[in-house]
Design a protein around this motif. Structure first.
Motif, mmCIF file in Angstrom:
data_model
loop_
_atom_site.group_PDB
_atom_site.id
_atom_site.type_symbol
_atom_site.label_atom_id
_atom_site.label_comp_id
_atom_site.label_asym_id
_atom_site.label_seq_id
_atom_site.Cartn_x
_atom_site.Cartn_y
_atom_site.Cartn_z
ATOM 1 N N ASP A 31 0.847 -1.199 0.000
ATOM 2 C CA ASP A 31 0.000 0.000 0.000
ATOM 3 C C ASP A 31 0.880 1.245 0.000
ATOM 4 O O ASP A 31 1.853 1.321 0.744
ATOM 5 C CB ASP A 31 -0.868 -0.019 1.269
ATOM 6 N N VAL A 43 -18.144 4.140 -4.387
ATOM 7 C CA VAL A 43 -17.721 4.253 -5.791
ATOM 8 C C VAL A 43 -18.581 3.322 -6.636
ATOM 9 O O VAL A 43 -18.884 2.210 -6.213
ATOM 10 C CB VAL A 43 -16.230 3.807 -5.931
ATOM 11 N N MET A 74 -14.991 14.157 3.904
ATOM 12 C CA MET A 74 -14.039 13.617 2.922
ATOM 13 C C MET A 74 -13.993 14.487 1.666
ATOM 14 O O MET A 74 -12.919 14.721 1.105
ATOM 15 C CB MET A 74 -14.398 12.173 2.569
ATOM 16 N N HIS A 109 -2.871 7.145 -4.458
ATOM 17 C CA HIS A 109 -2.903 6.119 -3.396
ATOM 18 C C HIS A 109 -3.021 4.772 -4.126
ATOM 19 O O HIS A 109 -4.035 4.498 -4.777
ATOM 20 C CB HIS A 109 -4.139 6.446 -2.552
ATOM 21 N N ASP A 133 -2.632 0.476 -4.324
ATOM 22 C CA ASP A 133 -2.616 -0.802 -3.634
ATOM 23 C C ASP A 133 -2.497 -1.921 -4.652
ATOM 24 O O ASP A 133 -3.202 -1.928 -5.659
ATOM 25 C CB ASP A 133 -3.914 -0.970 -2.818
#
Ligand code: HEM
Length: 192
Positions: free
Chosen positions: A27, A107, A141, A178, A180
């Motif tokens: 990550d 999402v 957020m 970001h 992963d």
């Protein structure tokens, strides 16, 4: 594997069914200054049949329910949990992935699935502002740690999955990718 289960043909989603374990996840997330912080992780994916759906007497969909649990390699603590569905429209080949995470971000990503040799590639994207494949997030957020885009590419080969998930953020006044990634092996097809 037969792609028909309880009379429902799950098409390319069939190959995902089961429980998968990964030991080499990685990550890249923002630290308190918005700089990259890296965490190796273990992760677990489960894909279960979720039945068919008919929309407006016209659209026929099939879907799998998805759960992704991620634990920090250094202490085994859960630091990410993602649930949703993988949805496929056989008549058009449209692939969709809905997901929600406990930071209060949801999402709906759209894309396609393609077969190349012995690999099946599932690829979906979403962007803020889209009325269709977009991102919904809490007021906090949206203001402080906004997700602006999402892209997931999952490559399946037999009993192995490799995925790369890129979540574009705007946090601490700057843009941050970001990322992963993980490689997982199927441990069972049979789920309760
Ligand atoms: C394997 C998948 C993922 C892992 C392991 C993961 C892990 C992390 C970690 C460690 C942070 C840093 C903040 C903290 O230490 O709590 C973070 C931040 C964040 N993640 Fe993820 N994440 C993943 C996927 C996602 C996805 C799919 C989304 C959204 C669609 C997302 C949205 C965010 C946001 C908005 C932040 C910023 C919050 C902050 O740092 O204050 N993440 N994530």
């Amino acid at each position: 594997m037969n792609s028909s289960i309880d009379g429902v043909n799950y098409g390319p989603l069939t190959k995902l069914i089961g429980k998968w374990i990964g030991e080499k996840g990685f990550d890249i997330a923002p630290d308190a200054n918005g700089d990259p912080d890296n965490s190796p992780f273990f992760d677990e994916l489960t894909f279960r049949v979720a039945g068919p759906a008919e929309n407006a007497e016209e659209q026929q969909l099939v879907s799998l329910r998805y759960h992704h649990v991620v634990r920090k390699r250094k202490n085994g603590h859960i630091f990410h949990d993602q649930i949703g569905h993988w949805i496929f429209e056989p008549s058009s080949g449209l692939l969709m992935h809905s997901l929600t995470i406990p930071r209060a971000v949801c999402v709906l990503a759209g894309g396609s699935v393609e077969t190349k040799g012995d690999e099946t590639i599932f690829d979906v994207k979403a962007k803020t502002g889209s009325e269709t494949f977009g991102i919904i997030q809490s007021p906090f957020m949206a203001e402080k740690a906004r997700t602006t885009a999402f892209h997931m590419r999952l490559v399946l080969k037999g009993d192995e999955i490799n995925y790369e998930e890129t979540t574009s953020l705007h946090i601490y006044g700057k843009d941050f990718e970001h990322v992963d990634k993980s490689r997982l092996k199927r441990v069972t097809y049979d789920l309760d």
